[in-house]
Write a protein that holds these residues in place. Sequence first.
Motif, PDB file in Angstrom:
ATOM      1  N   ASP A 235      35.216  50.848 -31.231  1.00 43.61           N
ATOM      2  CA  ASP A 235      35.157  52.218 -30.746  1.00 43.61           C
ATOM      3  C   ASP A 235      34.110  52.986 -31.532  1.00 43.61           C
ATOM      4  O   ASP A 235      34.018  52.856 -32.752  1.00 43.61           O
ATOM      5  N   VAL A 236      33.304  53.786 -30.834  1.00 43.45           N
ATOM      6  CA  VAL A 236      32.223  54.502 -31.497  1.00 43.45           C
ATOM      7  C   VAL A 236      32.761  55.476 -32.549  1.00 43.45           C
ATOM      8  O   VAL A 236      32.118  55.719 -33.573  1.00 43.45           O
ATOM      9  N   THR A 237      33.963  56.034 -32.304  1.00 41.10           N
ATOM     10  CA  THR A 237      34.540  56.940 -33.310  1.00 41.10           C
ATOM     11  C   THR A 237      34.893  56.185 -34.581  1.00 41.10           C
ATOM     12  O   THR A 237      34.789  56.719 -35.689  1.00 41.10           O
ATOM     13  N   LYS A 238      35.288  54.924 -34.433  1.00 45.44           N
ATOM     14  CA  LYS A 238      35.581  54.087 -35.593  1.00 45.44           C
ATOM     15  C   LYS A 238      34.298  53.801 -36.368  1.00 45.44           C
ATOM     16  O   LYS A 238      34.270  53.872 -37.602  1.00 45.44           O
ATOM     17  N   LEU A 239      33.239  53.504 -35.612  1.00 43.67           N
ATOM     18  CA  LEU A 239      31.948  53.248 -36.244  1.00 43.67           C
ATOM     19  C   LEU A 239      31.488  54.472 -37.032  1.00 43.67           C
ATOM     20  O   LEU A 239      30.994  54.359 -38.158  1.00 43.67           O
ATOM     21  N   SER A 241      33.379  56.780 -38.300  1.00 43.78           N
ATOM     22  CA  SER A 241      34.238  57.006 -39.466  1.00 43.78           C
ATOM     23  C   SER A 241      33.809  56.141 -40.643  1.00 43.78           C
ATOM     24  O   SER A 241      34.018  56.506 -41.804  1.00 43.78           O
ATOM     25  N   TRP A 242      33.201  54.994 -40.325  1.00 41.93           N
ATOM     26  CA  TRP A 242      32.670  54.141 -41.395  1.00 41.93           C
ATOM     27  C   TRP A 242      31.339  54.669 -41.917  1.00 41.93           C
ATOM     28  O   TRP A 242      30.925  54.307 -43.017  1.00 41.93           O
ATOM     29  N   ASN A 243      30.680  55.480 -41.093  1.00 44.33           N
ATOM     30  CA  ASN A 243      29.320  55.930 -41.411  1.00 44.33           C
ATOM     31  C   ASN A 243      29.162  57.445 -41.274  1.00 44.33           C
ATOM     32  O   ASN A 243      28.350  57.924 -40.466  1.00 44.33           O
ATOM     33  N   PRO A 244      29.918  58.225 -42.037  1.00 40.73           N
ATOM     34  CA  PRO A 244      29.775  59.675 -41.933  1.00 40.73           C
ATOM     35  C   PRO A 244      28.371  60.119 -42.363  1.00 40.73           C
ATOM     36  O   PRO A 244      27.851  59.684 -43.377  1.00 40.73           O
ATOM     37  N   GLY A 245      27.761  60.950 -41.522  1.00 46.82           N
ATOM     38  CA  GLY A 245      26.440  61.471 -41.866  1.00 46.82           C
ATOM     39  C   GLY A 245      25.278  60.602 -41.443  1.00 46.82           C
ATOM     40  O   GLY A 245      24.115  60.971 -41.636  1.00 46.82           O
ATOM     41  N   ILE A 246      25.547  59.444 -40.813  1.00 45.42           N
ATOM     42  CA  ILE A 246      24.436  58.545 -40.471  1.00 45.42           C
ATOM     43  C   ILE A 246      23.546  59.142 -39.370  1.00 45.42           C
ATOM     44  O   ILE A 246      22.325  58.939 -39.367  1.00 45.42           O
ATOM     45  N   SER A 247      24.149  59.907 -38.461  1.00 44.23           N
ATOM     46  CA  SER A 247      23.343  60.519 -37.395  1.00 44.23           C
ATOM     47  C   SER A 247      22.296  61.456 -37.982  1.00 44.23           C
ATOM     48  O   SER A 247      21.133  61.464 -37.553  1.00 44.23           O
ATOM     49  N   GLU A 248      22.709  62.220 -38.990  1.00 41.62           N
ATOM     50  CA  GLU A 248      21.790  63.143 -39.650  1.00 41.62           C
ATOM     51  C   GLU A 248      20.703  62.377 -40.411  1.00 41.62           C
ATOM     52  O   GLU A 248      19.530  62.767 -40.412  1.00 41.62           O
ATOM     53  N   GLN A 249      21.084  61.270 -41.051  1.00 41.00           N
ATOM     54  CA  GLN A 249      20.104  60.440 -41.775  1.00 41.00           C
ATOM     55  C   GLN A 249      19.023  59.937 -40.831  1.00 41.00           C
ATOM     56  O   GLN A 249      17.822  60.022 -41.126  1.00 41.00           O
TER      57      GLN A 249
END
Length: 285
Positions: A235-239, A241-249
Amino acid sequence: MKPNLKNIILTGMLLLCSHLMNAQFLTASDTSESSVKRYKSIISANKDIVDFIEYSLVKKGLPKHLRNLALIESHFNRNITSGAGAVGVWQFMTSHANQYGLTQQNRNDLYKSTKTAVISLTNLYKKYNNWITVVAAYNCGEGNIAKAMAAANSSQYHVFYKFLPEETITHVKKYLNACYATGELQSVLSNYNSSRMNKVFFVNGGSGKNNEAFAETDINAGFNLKVIADELDVDVTKLMSWNPGISEQLEDKGEGTLYLPKDLMPDFLLRKNKILSRSIKESTP
Protein backbone atom coordinates in the motif's frame (compact mmCIF):
# COMPACT_ATOMS: atom_id res chain seq x y z
CA MET A 1 9.54 7.92 13.11
CA LYS A 2 13.20 8.48 12.18
CA PRO A 3 15.71 5.66 12.77
CA ASN A 4 17.70 5.93 16.00
CA LEU A 5 21.19 6.69 14.68
CA LYS A 6 22.85 5.76 17.97
CA ASN A 7 21.30 2.30 17.81
CA ILE A 8 22.27 1.95 14.16
CA ILE A 9 25.91 2.72 14.88
CA LEU A 10 26.04 0.55 18.00
CA THR A 11 24.41 -2.40 16.25
CA GLY A 12 26.74 -2.05 13.28
CA MET A 13 29.85 -1.87 15.47
CA LEU A 14 28.88 -4.93 17.51
CA LEU A 15 28.10 -6.99 14.42
CA LEU A 16 31.24 -5.78 12.68
CA CYS A 17 33.44 -6.80 15.61
CA SER A 18 31.79 -10.20 15.83
CA HIS A 19 32.52 -10.89 12.15
CA LEU A 20 36.03 -9.50 11.77
CA MET A 21 37.72 -12.64 13.00
CA ASN A 22 35.82 -14.63 10.38
CA ALA A 23 36.96 -12.34 7.57
CA GLN A 24 40.53 -13.57 7.55
CA PHE A 25 39.99 -15.67 4.40
CA LEU A 26 39.92 -12.40 2.46
CA THR A 27 43.45 -12.42 1.19
CA ALA A 28 45.33 -13.27 -1.98
CA SER A 29 44.86 -16.89 -3.03
CA ASP A 30 47.77 -16.86 -5.49
CA THR A 31 50.96 -15.10 -4.42
CA SER A 32 53.22 -17.09 -6.71
CA GLU A 33 56.05 -15.38 -8.54
CA SER A 34 54.48 -16.31 -11.88
CA SER A 35 51.16 -14.68 -10.92
CA VAL A 36 52.82 -11.47 -9.77
CA LYS A 37 54.99 -11.36 -12.88
CA ARG A 38 51.98 -11.90 -15.16
CA TYR A 39 49.94 -9.05 -13.68
CA LYS A 40 52.89 -6.66 -13.64
CA SER A 41 53.71 -7.54 -17.24
CA ILE A 42 50.18 -6.69 -18.43
CA ILE A 43 50.30 -3.35 -16.61
CA SER A 44 53.72 -2.53 -18.03
CA ALA A 45 52.64 -3.39 -21.57
CA ASN A 46 49.68 -0.98 -21.31
CA LYS A 47 51.34 1.93 -19.54
CA ASP A 48 49.53 4.70 -21.44
CA ILE A 49 46.11 3.19 -20.77
CA VAL A 50 46.98 2.52 -17.11
CA ASP A 51 48.21 6.10 -16.64
CA PHE A 52 44.97 7.48 -18.07
CA ILE A 53 42.80 5.20 -15.91
CA GLU A 54 44.75 6.05 -12.74
CA TYR A 55 44.52 9.77 -13.53
CA SER A 56 40.76 9.46 -14.04
CA LEU A 57 40.34 7.58 -10.75
CA VAL A 58 42.47 9.93 -8.65
CA LYS A 59 40.78 12.98 -10.17
CA LYS A 60 37.48 11.77 -8.70
CA GLY A 61 38.96 10.73 -5.37
CA LEU A 62 39.04 6.99 -6.09
CA PRO A 63 42.01 4.73 -5.27
CA LYS A 64 44.45 3.73 -7.99
CA HIS A 65 44.04 0.04 -7.21
CA LEU A 66 40.71 0.13 -9.07
CA ARG A 67 42.79 0.04 -12.22
CA ASN A 68 43.09 -3.66 -11.31
CA LEU A 69 39.39 -4.09 -12.04
CA ALA A 70 40.06 -3.23 -15.69
CA LEU A 71 43.14 -5.45 -15.51
CA ILE A 72 41.19 -8.55 -14.56
CA GLU A 73 38.15 -7.61 -16.67
CA SER A 74 39.91 -7.16 -19.99
CA HIS A 75 43.72 -6.98 -19.61
CA PHE A 76 43.16 -3.38 -20.81
CA ASN A 77 42.00 -4.60 -24.23
CA ARG A 78 39.42 -2.08 -25.48
CA ASN A 79 38.35 -4.34 -28.35
CA ILE A 80 37.57 -7.46 -26.34
CA THR A 81 34.03 -8.90 -26.15
CA SER A 82 33.13 -11.54 -23.58
CA GLY A 83 30.95 -14.57 -24.24
CA ALA A 84 28.16 -12.80 -22.34
CA GLY A 85 28.41 -9.73 -24.58
CA ALA A 86 30.39 -7.41 -22.28
CA VAL A 87 32.57 -5.01 -24.28
CA GLY A 88 35.73 -2.98 -23.81
CA VAL A 89 38.33 -2.27 -21.15
CA TRP A 90 35.66 -2.08 -18.43
CA GLN A 91 33.54 -4.91 -19.89
CA PHE A 92 30.26 -3.04 -19.89
CA MET A 93 27.08 -4.94 -20.61
CA THR A 94 24.56 -2.94 -22.66
CA SER A 95 22.14 -2.54 -19.73
CA HIS A 96 24.88 -1.34 -17.36
CA ALA A 97 26.21 1.10 -19.95
CA ASN A 98 22.77 2.48 -20.75
CA GLN A 99 22.12 3.07 -17.08
CA TYR A 100 24.84 5.75 -17.17
CA GLY A 101 24.17 7.07 -20.66
CA LEU A 102 27.00 5.16 -22.36
CA THR A 103 25.83 3.99 -25.76
CA GLN A 104 26.34 0.44 -26.92
CA GLN A 105 28.74 1.67 -29.63
CA ASN A 106 30.89 3.62 -27.14
CA ARG A 107 31.56 0.76 -24.75
CA ASN A 108 34.97 0.19 -26.35
CA ASP A 109 35.84 3.89 -26.25
CA LEU A 110 38.53 4.13 -23.55
CA TYR A 111 37.76 7.71 -22.55
CA LYS A 112 33.97 7.50 -22.44
CA SER A 113 33.89 4.05 -20.84
CA THR A 114 36.42 5.04 -18.17
CA LYS A 115 34.40 8.13 -17.32
CA THR A 116 31.32 5.91 -16.99
CA ALA A 117 33.19 3.33 -14.91
CA VAL A 118 34.36 6.02 -12.49
CA ILE A 119 30.77 7.19 -11.97
CA SER A 120 29.52 3.62 -11.53
CA LEU A 121 32.25 2.74 -9.03
CA THR A 122 31.65 5.94 -7.08
CA ASN A 123 27.95 5.14 -6.77
CA LEU A 124 28.63 1.57 -5.74
CA TYR A 125 31.04 2.71 -3.05
CA LYS A 126 28.49 5.15 -1.66
CA LYS A 127 26.17 2.19 -1.29
CA TYR A 128 28.49 -0.53 0.02
CA ASN A 129 31.33 1.46 1.58
CA ASN A 130 34.03 -1.10 0.81
CA TRP A 131 35.86 -1.98 -2.37
CA ILE A 132 35.53 -5.75 -2.12
CA THR A 133 31.74 -5.62 -2.26
CA VAL A 134 31.99 -2.99 -5.01
CA VAL A 135 34.06 -5.36 -7.16
CA ALA A 136 31.52 -8.12 -6.57
CA ALA A 137 28.59 -5.84 -7.42
CA TYR A 138 30.34 -4.59 -10.56
CA ASN A 139 30.58 -8.19 -11.73
CA CYS A 140 27.16 -9.62 -10.88
CA GLY A 141 24.92 -6.57 -10.34
CA GLU A 142 23.30 -4.95 -7.33
CA GLY A 143 20.29 -7.25 -7.50
CA ASN A 144 22.41 -10.36 -6.92
CA ILE A 145 24.25 -8.64 -4.07
CA ALA A 146 20.93 -7.72 -2.44
CA LYS A 147 19.66 -11.29 -2.76
CA ALA A 148 22.88 -12.70 -1.30
CA MET A 149 22.75 -10.27 1.63
CA ALA A 150 19.15 -11.19 2.30
CA ALA A 151 19.86 -14.92 2.10
CA ALA A 152 22.80 -14.59 4.50
CA ASN A 153 21.08 -11.97 6.67
CA SER A 154 24.33 -10.01 6.55
CA SER A 155 25.93 -7.16 4.62
CA GLN A 156 29.44 -8.55 5.22
CA TYR A 157 30.99 -9.93 2.03
CA HIS A 158 32.79 -12.71 3.90
CA VAL A 159 29.40 -13.92 5.15
CA PHE A 160 27.14 -13.48 2.10
CA TYR A 161 29.68 -14.36 -0.64
CA LYS A 162 28.64 -18.04 -0.61
CA PHE A 163 25.26 -17.00 -2.07
CA LEU A 164 26.86 -15.25 -5.06
CA PRO A 165 27.53 -16.77 -8.49
CA GLU A 166 30.77 -18.75 -8.61
CA GLU A 167 32.03 -16.45 -11.35
CA THR A 168 31.72 -13.47 -9.01
CA ILE A 169 33.52 -15.22 -6.16
CA THR A 170 36.36 -16.05 -8.56
CA HIS A 171 36.35 -12.45 -9.82
CA VAL A 172 36.91 -11.09 -6.32
CA LYS A 173 39.74 -13.59 -5.79
CA LYS A 174 41.38 -12.41 -9.00
CA TYR A 175 41.07 -8.80 -7.83
CA LEU A 176 42.78 -9.59 -4.53
CA ASN A 177 45.53 -11.46 -6.38
CA ALA A 178 46.07 -8.51 -8.72
CA CYS A 179 46.22 -6.13 -5.74
CA TYR A 180 48.82 -8.38 -4.13
CA ALA A 181 50.88 -8.16 -7.31
CA THR A 182 50.66 -4.34 -7.32
CA GLY A 183 51.43 -4.04 -3.61
CA GLU A 184 47.96 -2.70 -2.73
CA LEU A 185 46.34 -5.71 -1.08
CA GLN A 186 46.73 -4.42 2.47
CA SER A 187 45.02 -1.17 1.52
CA VAL A 188 42.02 -3.07 0.13
CA LEU A 189 41.79 -5.35 3.18
CA SER A 190 42.15 -2.45 5.60
CA ASN A 191 39.36 -0.65 3.81
CA TYR A 192 37.14 -3.73 4.14
CA ASN A 193 37.90 -4.29 7.81
CA SER A 194 37.29 -0.66 8.74
CA SER A 195 34.19 -0.11 6.64
CA ARG A 196 30.86 0.24 8.35
CA MET A 197 28.18 -2.28 7.57
CA ASN A 198 25.65 -1.62 4.84
CA LYS A 199 23.08 0.61 6.57
CA VAL A 200 20.56 -1.51 8.42
CA PHE A 201 18.34 -0.15 11.13
CA PHE A 202 15.26 -0.93 13.15
CA VAL A 203 12.08 1.14 13.34
CA ASN A 204 9.00 0.63 15.43
CA GLY A 205 6.31 -0.88 13.25
CA GLY A 206 3.57 0.48 15.53
CA SER A 207 0.29 -1.21 16.39
CA GLY A 208 2.09 -3.73 18.55
CA LYS A 209 4.23 -5.04 15.67
CA ASN A 210 7.73 -6.27 16.26
CA ASN A 211 10.60 -4.15 15.00
CA GLU A 212 11.44 -4.64 11.33
CA ALA A 213 14.88 -4.57 9.73
CA PHE A 214 15.16 -2.02 6.93
CA ALA A 215 17.72 -1.31 4.22
CA GLU A 216 18.23 1.78 2.09
CA THR A 217 19.04 2.74 -1.47
CA ASP A 218 19.22 6.02 -3.38
CA ILE A 219 16.59 6.99 -5.97
CA ASN A 220 16.14 10.07 -8.14
CA ALA A 221 13.12 12.20 -8.96
CA GLY A 222 12.33 10.04 -11.98
CA PHE A 223 10.84 7.40 -9.70
CA ASN A 224 7.10 7.54 -8.99
CA LEU A 225 6.32 6.40 -5.45
CA LYS A 226 2.92 5.05 -6.48
CA VAL A 227 4.58 2.91 -9.15
CA ILE A 228 7.13 1.62 -6.62
CA ALA A 229 4.31 0.65 -4.25
CA ASP A 230 2.34 -1.03 -7.03
CA GLU A 231 5.33 -3.02 -8.35
CA LEU A 232 6.21 -4.19 -4.83
CA ASP A 233 2.56 -4.94 -4.03
CA VAL A 234 2.44 -2.75 -0.93
CA ASP A 235 0.00 0.00 0.00
CA VAL A 236 1.34 3.42 -0.93
CA THR A 237 0.45 4.75 2.54
CA LYS A 238 2.62 2.02 4.03
CA LEU A 239 5.46 2.97 1.71
CA MET A 240 5.12 6.59 2.78
CA SER A 241 5.13 5.64 6.46
CA TRP A 242 8.51 4.02 5.89
CA ASN A 243 9.73 7.11 4.05
CA PRO A 244 8.44 10.29 5.71
CA GLY A 245 9.59 13.37 3.82
CA ILE A 246 10.79 11.51 0.72
CA SER A 247 8.40 13.40 -1.57
CA GLU A 248 9.94 16.68 -0.45
CA GLN A 249 13.47 15.28 -0.92
CA LEU A 250 12.74 14.23 -4.48
CA GLU A 251 11.05 17.52 -5.31
CA ASP A 252 13.62 19.82 -3.70
CA LYS A 253 16.87 17.93 -4.36
CA GLY A 254 16.00 15.67 -7.27
CA GLU A 255 17.10 12.64 -5.28
CA GLY A 256 16.35 10.92 -1.99
CA THR A 257 16.88 7.83 0.13
CA LEU A 258 14.31 5.05 -0.13
CA TYR A 259 13.84 2.82 2.92
CA LEU A 260 12.35 -0.65 2.45
CA PRO A 261 12.11 -3.78 4.60
CA LYS A 262 15.11 -6.01 3.90
CA ASP A 263 12.92 -8.69 2.32
CA LEU A 264 11.52 -6.17 -0.19
CA MET A 265 14.80 -4.49 -1.16
CA PRO A 266 16.00 -7.34 -3.44
CA ASP A 267 12.69 -7.15 -5.37
CA PHE A 268 13.06 -3.40 -5.80
CA LEU A 269 16.65 -3.67 -7.04
CA LEU A 270 15.76 -6.42 -9.49
CA ARG A 271 12.87 -4.37 -10.89
CA LYS A 272 14.55 -0.98 -10.59
CA ASN A 273 14.93 -0.35 -14.32
CA LYS A 274 11.38 -1.50 -15.02
CA ILE A 275 10.02 0.71 -12.22
CA LEU A 276 11.92 3.73 -13.53
CA SER A 277 10.74 3.15 -17.11
CA ARG A 278 7.14 2.80 -15.99
CA SER A 279 7.45 5.89 -13.74
CA ILE A 280 8.71 8.00 -16.63
CA LYS A 281 6.05 6.64 -18.99
CA GLU A 282 3.21 7.34 -16.56
CA SER A 283 4.46 10.85 -15.82
CA THR A 284 4.51 11.74 -19.53
CA PRO A 285 1.39 13.66 -20.58
